[in-house]
Scaffold this active site. Structure first.
Site, PDB file in Angstrom:
ATOM      1  CD  GLU A 168     -62.962  39.963  28.264  1.00 20.31           C
ATOM      2  OE1 GLU A 168     -64.018  40.464  28.931  1.00 20.31           O
ATOM      3  OE2 GLU A 168     -63.153  39.197  27.389  1.00 20.31           O
ATOM      4  CD  GLU A 353     -65.745  44.014  27.700  1.00 19.76           C
ATOM      5  OE1 GLU A 353     -66.398  42.943  27.982  1.00 19.76           O
ATOM      6  OE2 GLU A 353     -64.893  44.177  26.943  1.00 19.76           O
TER       7      GLU A 353
END
Length: 451
Positions: A168, A353
């Site tokens: 991320e 995720e």
């Protein structure tokens, strides 16, 4: 209550996994780990709920065998985990043998259970010693990350199935340096733009090191937004494009087009480091797969009278998770289809995720979480539909295996398939875990590769 699918409803090579991150579960006080910028961020009043930190977390450092037994019992194929830079190199530069030895044991234990180890090199725990010298605003951090990569891969690369460089980068850079909602908690556009470039440069340099070492199956994990304008107005549509440029196109264009999007770069150029164009070839070197993290959509409105980027998020009408995030499975489909169509083609995609926080409690030793169970079921049905349409989605990893340290939200937000009592460290599988166990054990689990 159970899932509406079983393993046999997905392709034979589709991988199911459970994901975690080092600082969130391990216990940073153990094993000779150095200070992380999350330690100092949490120690600053107002940053983290209850000033919670990751000193003990889920004590995974001492309980990893038990936790990996849960992954195996759940029928999962993959355990996605991260290693802590601050544990392996307490000063960001020199190896702590005790730290590397822990991950050596961990990977051996993953493989021993027939699971595929999916390694993430950086999931946000920057050594404080590097934060002292500017962290991600300092280009040297990218070089140090490459050296850290080499140390990790030399030790455990022979047994891991896949490696992600960065988890991320939008959170690492923009959320943490412009919005200020995570460590180091800055609100500075110059710091943010430099971090936005240097974190991608670190990815490129890490990738180059691993290619030179012969490491296989390399990628990066992006958290991408599914942006929607709050109205059909020209202003809201333009604001949505700016949000999309910062959250999505900045990283996707860099990786797959070798250039940052011009509309965003034009706005940020006064704050960017010189010579960045010379580094784009390194950043855009081919990867073997792309991971995408998805939780919710974003509804965007223009914010007239405010500085660039001049947009606000708007609360949507749909049911929310305990984080206040809308439950919007359709956004996962829109996002993955767009990425494949506009950027990646046949490149394997993984949902690295996906999950939700719930207001979870044990009642007579049972944690019933029907909203989470439906959340997973609905999102996985979207993935099934994408596969049927030819989008190359090759795996889905639930976030998270355990209730854990949820960054700025401390221990109050519970994302786990497994309930953790933080006082006793007792693990109790939730109903959603049992649903995965039933669905995934309905057919044989894939055997891990030898490395």
């Amino acid at each position: 209550m159970s899932f509406s699918f079983t393993r046999s409803d997905f392709p034979a090579d589709f991988l199911f996994g459970a994901a975690t991150a080092a600082y969130q579960i391990e216990g940073h006080a153990f094993g000779g780990a150095g200070a992380s910028h999350w330690d100092s961020y949490a120690a600053t009043p107002g940053n983290v709920t209850n000033a919670d930190d990751g000193a003990v977390a889920c004590d995974h450092y001492h309980r990893f065998e038990q936790d990996l037994d849960l992954v195996q019992q759940g029928g999962f194929d993959v355990y996605r985990f991260s290693v802590s830079w601050a544990r392996i190199m307490p000063d960001g530069r020199h190896v702590n043998p005790e730290g590397l030895a822990f991950y050596d044991r961990l990977v051996d234990a993953i493989v021993a259970r027939g699971l595929k180890p999916y390694l993430t090199l950086y999931h946000w725990d920057l050594p404080s010693a590097l934060a002292d010298t500017g962290g991600w605003t300092n280009p040297e951090t990218a070089d140090l990350f490459a050296a850290y990569t080499r140390a990790v891969i030399e030790r455990i690369g022979d047994r891991v199935e896949a490696v992600a460089t960065i988890n991320e980068p939008w959170c690492v850079a923009w959320l943490s340096h412009f919005i200020g909602a995570q460590a180091p908690g800055l609100r500075d556009i110059r710091a943010a733009t430099r971090a936005m470039h240097h974190v991608m440069l670190a990815h490129g340099k890490s990738l180059a090191v691993m290619r030179e070492m012969g490491q296989q199956n390399l990628g990066i994990v992006l958290n991408l937004a599914d942006p929607h304008p709050a109205s059909g107005s020209t202003a809201d549509i333009a604001a949505t494009r700016r949000m999309d440029g910062i959250s999505n196109r900045w990283f996707l264009d860099a990786l797959f087009k070798g250039a940052y999007p011009e509309d965003i770069l034009d706005a940020l150029r006064p704050h960017m480091p010189a010579g960045l164009e010379d580094e784009m070839a390194l950043i855009s070197a081919p990867i073997d797969w792309l991971g995408i993290n998805y939780y919710t959509r974003g509804i965007v409105a223009d914010a007239p009278g405010t500085p660039w980027p001049q947009f606000d998020g708007v609360e949507g009408p749909l049911p929310k998770t305990d984080m206040g995030w809308e439950i919007y499975p359709e956004g996962l489909g829109t996002l993955l289809a767009r990425v494949a169509r506009d950027y990646t083609g046949d490149l394997p995609l993984y949902v690295t995720e996906n999950g939700m926080a719930g207001d979870d409690h044990l009642v007579d030793g049972v944690c019933d979480d029907p909203v989470r169970l439906k959340y997973f079921d609905d999102h996985l049905q979207v993935v099934r539909g994408l596969i049927a349409e030819g989008v190359p989605v090759k795996g889905y990893f639930a976030w998270s295996l355990l209730d854990n340290y949820e960054w700025s939200f401390g221990y109050e937000k519970r994302f786990g398939l497994v309930h953790v009592d933080y006082e006793t460290q007792t693990r109790t599988p939730k109903r959603s875990f049992e649903a995965f166990r039933a669905a995934l054990n309905a057919a044989p689990r894939r055997l891990a590769a030898s490395g």
